[in-house]
Write an enzyme that holds these catalytic residues in place. Structure first.
Site, mmCIF file in Angstrom:
data_model
loop_
_atom_site.group_PDB
_atom_site.id
_atom_site.type_symbol
_atom_site.label_atom_id
_atom_site.label_comp_id
_atom_site.label_asym_id
_atom_site.label_seq_id
_atom_site.Cartn_x
_atom_site.Cartn_y
_atom_site.Cartn_z
ATOM 1 C CB CYS A 2 -0.951 -0.223 1.265
ATOM 2 S SG CYS A 2 -1.848 -1.675 1.464
ATOM 3 C CD1 TRP A 78 -1.511 -6.522 -0.982
ATOM 4 C CD2 TRP A 78 -1.667 -6.046 -3.181
ATOM 5 N NE1 TRP A 78 -1.175 -7.446 -1.603
ATOM 6 C CE2 TRP A 78 -1.135 -7.165 -2.914
ATOM 7 C CE3 TRP A 78 -1.751 -5.713 -4.563
ATOM 8 C CZ2 TRP A 78 -1.051 -8.268 -4.199
ATOM 9 C CZ3 TRP A 78 -1.529 -6.628 -5.561
ATOM 10 C CH2 TRP A 78 -0.938 -7.816 -5.439
ATOM 11 C CE LYS A 488 11.078 -16.569 -13.631
ATOM 12 N NZ LYS A 488 10.317 -17.230 -13.111
ATOM 13 C CD GLU A 491 9.410 -15.644 -17.540
ATOM 14 O OE1 GLU A 491 9.529 -15.915 -16.245
ATOM 15 O OE2 GLU A 491 8.165 -15.371 -18.017
ATOM 16 C CE LYS A 609 3.565 -10.468 -11.984
ATOM 17 N NZ LYS A 609 4.666 -11.393 -11.905
#
Ligand code: M6R
Length: 614
Positions: A2, A78, A488, A491, A609
């Site tokens: 937050c 959040w 990993k 990508e 994402k």
């Protein structure tokens, strides 16, 4: 997580608050709000909150113009306690609108406090722990803003950063910090503060980093800092030199690196609050021996890295619980005819909680009678809402497309569940249970010490930079880890990488190994070290350029040195939990290789994402 901001001065507050919130957007949030003390007699606190983006707040406040006033606070939330709705968004007003509070963190004793306030006749508009603080301020108000804040701080437990407004003191804001960041900014004719330096640097570069237990009285002309007991403290002003974009990333060049570095704290958040008095306590639910014994099998379903976390989790659950675990790609499971009924526990793993295939698989399996446990990061996400039980991973917002802290926290929660279920099933005696809890407690530190490999991975990256193909090998838990390491690298660096269960090599893949072929051999599973060594020898004999990842100081691991061109020593952890530390150098290696190749690390081509379409 937050974001908080407070401003008091001669200029209009709302546009400054909105701009500050927009600067903190990168942290991730699901709702936002502002509160401004409006001029006039009597003064009033006006509030606007929206679920969704800060853009919505700009719209509702007419870019701030509809909220005149020179003192105010803002927040991006959040969700933790309560869904991301307008009502649950911050700031929260007290019953009569006397106080407004924005809060980051958690009030641990909010349940008993809320009960007391309800008994006194206070009513609540939200499901948040924060609203309790606003009501407590009103309940304890004695005409002195500062004394009231101090009194309320003595009543609450937890971790927090607060921004507090009081209608009766219309130019003053209190900023409070305990275990959640808060930075004060000194200006000329104004003062402000925020949870993130990015929200300050447009206005001032003279800042004071508050320490835990401190609170500050902020007015247009002064900032006074106090210790918990109310004694005044000197202001240690420092000058910020970071650019705005560097500040957003906490000084790192990329979000991915920032998130890699956040892993010890993220894993700690996932585990520690659930390890109480040497017992594992799940959040708001428990499973009995009968509940668990009812399940004949567990299916773990997920996509991408979450699937690889599931593969690693399978080994821990099977070993500790003795239950068969089938790990299924969600995109396959949703269209499969795998027998599923109410004797099946489906564990759905997802960082975003919104992945379309995982969500669809959950719905399919639920319809067939399975019980669903979701392991997700985003609170109140679609998968969390579908599930019978949820274990949040508490990784915090993840911005980089390549998941890092999302993955390690998934592993941590899967391990936690494995130990919990094994204990409930009566498969662990007290000593074994205590021993495993002790091992879980060590995981954040092991991840922290794995981060020290950063420079070594940077030095290693040139060996991989120009490779066309890289092979990742591993056995058992290491084969799951090899898959994550290969993903990993693929990508973010666009190098073709494949992972193989090392024993499978001689059934075909070894034909691809030539002189100089780069091989990353993951050999962290101590029980299978000898077997892994034999696979290293196989590829070495064909000329492969082997980089081996071995546990530091593990007896027998020195033999690997004879066949590997390079050795990376990872923190030594017990077999089933080893992956959580060993994945860190693989993440770092992928990062440095991608950086050398000039790739777009945080937003790789063709990827999103959250994959919310099939
Ligand atoms: O949000 P989810 O965990 O459900 O996402 C699943 C995959 O899309 C995700 O892990 C993806 O593979 C990552 N980009 C890997 O770094």
């Amino acid at each position: 997580m937050c974001g908080i901001i407070g401003f008091t001065g001669l200029k209009q507050a709302a546009p400054i608050l909105l701009e500050g919130l927009a600067r903190m957007e990168y942290r991730g949030y699901d709702s936002a709000g502002v509160a401004v003390v409006s001029a006039g007699s009597p003064a009033q606190i006006r509030l606007e909150k929206v679920s969704g983006k800060v853009a919505g707040l700009y719209e509702k406040t007419e870019n701030g113009a509809a909220f005149p006033g020179t003192c105010g606070i803002g927040h991006t939330r959040w969700a933790t306690h309560g869904a991301p709705t307008d009502f649950n968004a911050h700031p929260h007003l007290s019953q009569s609108g006397l106080f407004a509070v924005a809060h980051n963190g958690i009030i641990e004793n909010f349940v008993p406090l809320k009960k007391e306030l309800l008994a006194k006749g206070y009513t609540f508009k939200s499901q948040t722990d924060t609203e309790v603080v606003a009501q407590l301020l009103e309940d304890n108000y004695n005409g002195d803003f500062q004394q009231t804040v101090e009194k309320v701080l003595s009543l609450i437990d937890g971790s927090y950063a607060f921004a507090i407004l009081c209608r009766e003191d219309p130019q003053t804001i209190f900023a409070v910090k305990k275990n959640s960041p808060l930075i004060l900014g000194q200006g000329d004719g104004f003062n402000l503060f925020a949870s993130d330096v990015t929200a300050l640097v447009e206005h001032t570069r003279d800042v004071v980093y508050m320490e835990d237990g401190q609170y500050a009285k902020v007015t247009p002309d002064s900032i006074e800092l106090f210790a918990e007991d109310g004694s005044p403290l000197p202001l240690a002003v420092t000058r910020v030199t970071l650019s705005v974009s560097a500040a957003e990333k906490g000084g790192y060049e990329h979000f991915m690196m920032k998130e890699i570095m956040e892993q010890p704290e993220a894993v700690e958040r996932a585990l520690t609050p659930r390890l109480k008095n040497n017992e594992i306590v799940l959040d708001g639910f428990s499973l009995t021996k009968e509940d668990l014994a009812h399940f004949h099998k567990i299916i773990i379903t997920a996509c991408g890295s979450a699937y690889y976390a599931g593969l690693a989790g399978k080994y821990a659950i099977e070993k500790l619980c003795g239950l068969p675990v089938d790990v299924q790609l969600a995109s396959e499971l949703r269209y499969s005819d795998i027998p599923i009924d109410d004797h099946c526990l489906l564990i759905a793993v997802s960082q975003s909680g919104e992945t379309a295939d995982t969500l669809a698989a959950v719905k399919e399996c639920k319809a067939k009678g399975a019980k669903v446990l979701a392991i997700v990061n985003v609170v109140e996400s679609a998968i969390a809402k579908q599930a019978d039980h949820v274990l949040y991973t508490w990784a915090g917002p993840e911005v980089a497309v390549a998941t890092t802290k999302g993955y390690t926290t998934q592993l941590a929660v899967l391990y936690l569940f494995a130990v919990y279920a094994a204990h409930v099933l009566g498969r662990l005696d007290d000593a074994a249970y205590a021993g495993l809890i002790g091992e879980l407690r060590q995981l954040p530190e092991a991840v922290r010490s794995a981060l020290k490999l950063d420079c070594e991975m940077e030095d290693l990256a040139p060996h991989f930079k120009d490779a066309e193909h890289v092979f990742f090998l591993g056995r058992n838990t290491d084969s799951a880890l090899a898959m994550e390491g290969a993903l990993k690298l693929k990508e973010i660096s666009y190098i073709h990488a494949e992972a193989y269960a090392a024993g499978e090599l001689k059934h075909g893949t070894i034909a691809l190994i030539d002189k100089g072929t780069p091989v990353a051999a993951v050999c962290t599973n101590e029980a299978l070290l000898e077997k892994s060594l034999s696979n290293v020898i196989e590829v070495w004999a064909r000329g492969a350029d082997v980089t081996a990842f071995v546990p530091a100081g593990l007896p027998g691991s020195e033999q690997v040195r004879d066949y590997a061109a390079r050795i990376v020593e990872v923190p030594h952890l017990r077999g089933i939990f080893a992956s959580i530390a060993a994945v860190v150098p693989l993440q770092l290696l992928a990062y440095h290789v991608a950086k050398l190749r000039g790739c777009s690390i945080d937003k790789p081509k063709n990827l999103a994402k959250s994959v919310t379409v099939e």
